[in-house]
Design an enzyme around this catalytic site. Sequence first.
Site, PDB file in Angstrom:
ATOM      1  N   ASP A  51     -10.903   2.996   4.499  1.00  0.00           N
ATOM      2  CA  ASP A  51     -11.245   1.564   4.416  1.00  0.00           C
ATOM      3  C   ASP A  51     -12.759   1.368   4.410  1.00  0.00           C
ATOM      4  O   ASP A  51     -13.243   0.261   4.215  1.00  0.00           O
ATOM      5  CB  ASP A  51     -10.648   0.827   5.625  1.00  0.00           C
ATOM      6  CG  ASP A  51      -9.550  -0.130   5.202  1.00  0.00           C
ATOM      7  OD1 ASP A  51      -9.411  -0.356   3.980  1.00  0.00           O
ATOM      8  OD2 ASP A  51      -8.842  -0.648   6.081  1.00  0.00           O
ATOM      9  N   LYS A  54       0.839  -1.196   0.000  1.00  0.00           N
ATOM     10  CA  LYS A  54       0.000   0.000   0.000  1.00  0.00           C
ATOM     11  C   LYS A  54       0.877   1.251   0.000  1.00  0.00           C
ATOM     12  O   LYS A  54       0.604   2.209  -0.716  1.00  0.00           O
ATOM     13  CB  LYS A  54      -0.929   0.005   1.222  1.00  0.00           C
ATOM     14  CG  LYS A  54      -2.010  -1.078   1.135  1.00  0.00           C
ATOM     15  CD  LYS A  54      -2.772  -1.258   2.441  1.00  0.00           C
ATOM     16  CE  LYS A  54      -3.738  -2.431   2.353  1.00  0.00           C
ATOM     17  NZ  LYS A  54      -4.397  -2.761   3.620  1.00  0.00           N
ATOM     18  N   GLN A 108      -4.299  -1.308   9.868  1.00  0.00           N
ATOM     19  CA  GLN A 108      -4.142  -2.639   9.271  1.00  0.00           C
ATOM     20  C   GLN A 108      -4.579  -3.711  10.271  1.00  0.00           C
ATOM     21  O   GLN A 108      -4.085  -3.773  11.386  1.00  0.00           O
ATOM     22  CB  GLN A 108      -2.667  -2.844   8.866  1.00  0.00           C
ATOM     23  CG  GLN A 108      -2.387  -4.152   8.154  1.00  0.00           C
ATOM     24  CD  GLN A 108      -3.065  -4.248   6.781  1.00  0.00           C
ATOM     25  OE1 GLN A 108      -3.103  -3.293   6.016  1.00  0.00           O
ATOM     26  NE2 GLN A 108      -3.632  -5.407   6.483  1.00  0.00           N
TER      27      GLN A 108
END
Length: 294
Positions: free
Chosen positions: A124, A57, A101
């Site tokens: 997200d 990412k 994460q």
Amino acid sequence: MPPHVASILDGKALALRSQAELANQIEQLQPQVGRPPGLAVLMVGDNPASAAYVRNKERACEKVGMASFGHHLPAETTQAELAQLIQSLNQDPRVDGILVQLPLPDHLDARSLLYAINPDKDVDGLHPVNLGRLVRSEPGLRSCTPAGVIRLLQAYQLGPAGKQAVVIGRSILVGKPLALMLLEADATVTIAHSRSDDLATIARQADILVAAVGRPGLVTAEWVKPGAVVIDVGINRVSDNAVDKSYLVGDVDFAAVQAIAGWITPVPGGIGPMTVAMLLENTVWSYKQRNGLK
Ligand code: NAD
């Protein structure tokens, strides 16, 4: 006649195209805003799979000209320290997107940390405000993996309107938001899961069949309607003891299903890269919203 082989839905190629477009947009917008879009990625501990995803990412961010603010914290980091970091990122004007994460170490409560993220920086799309916007079909940040599935279908002109879509898996990360996005795109949607009776029969109804489970080989050729679009979200590491190596496979028996389906995503190279592409798009979307740009 040569045997039938499904066409490949090339997520990797589409993700690269999306990244090239984003790089262009960022180059044009940056002089107006006075800074590039910024993404903060929080990772706690040293889970090797998470570390690989995070590296991916961050590299993608830098490639398109975004600022990436990596916070790689030791496994002992406390809930209070993380909550404080999230608050400071919420207030940091250089940060348009915040991503935690997952999974987090057991002593941390992921839910309350996700809830602490400013919904307008929740790239997200997992905050209840953004999930609520999805349920209401209002604009908002959409979860990256499901958004990647929809984008890939649209890019290949396989729009789900009017089609029977079956999603196997009902997680908050993939299955549930994807079912809602397919519904938003006018599909007739069925969600199947670990407690569904006769999955094979349900799956065989699908014009668009999505597997988001995490079980290699779950979807066999018998589960697939001839000509169907098969989207494999699963990522499973399996080992090949004969050559002492491990590799990634999805939830679909690719070789067998390729002979039945009309279209199929590979693993790797399908939904994985699309997920990263959607994360970058979400960050740029948030950057534009926050700066009053169209
Ligand atoms: P999860 O474990 O949270 O959810 C799995 C879902 O599958 C559950 O809803 C469960 O009901 C269902 N399920 C479990 N066993 C089943 C069975 N035998 N038959 C039918 N359904 C069953 O997982 P998740 O976070 O939704 O991820 C699913 C898969 O997708 C995993 O392999 C994960 O690694 C992968 N994934 C990939 C990406 C990507 O970028 N490609 C992103 C997120 C997750």
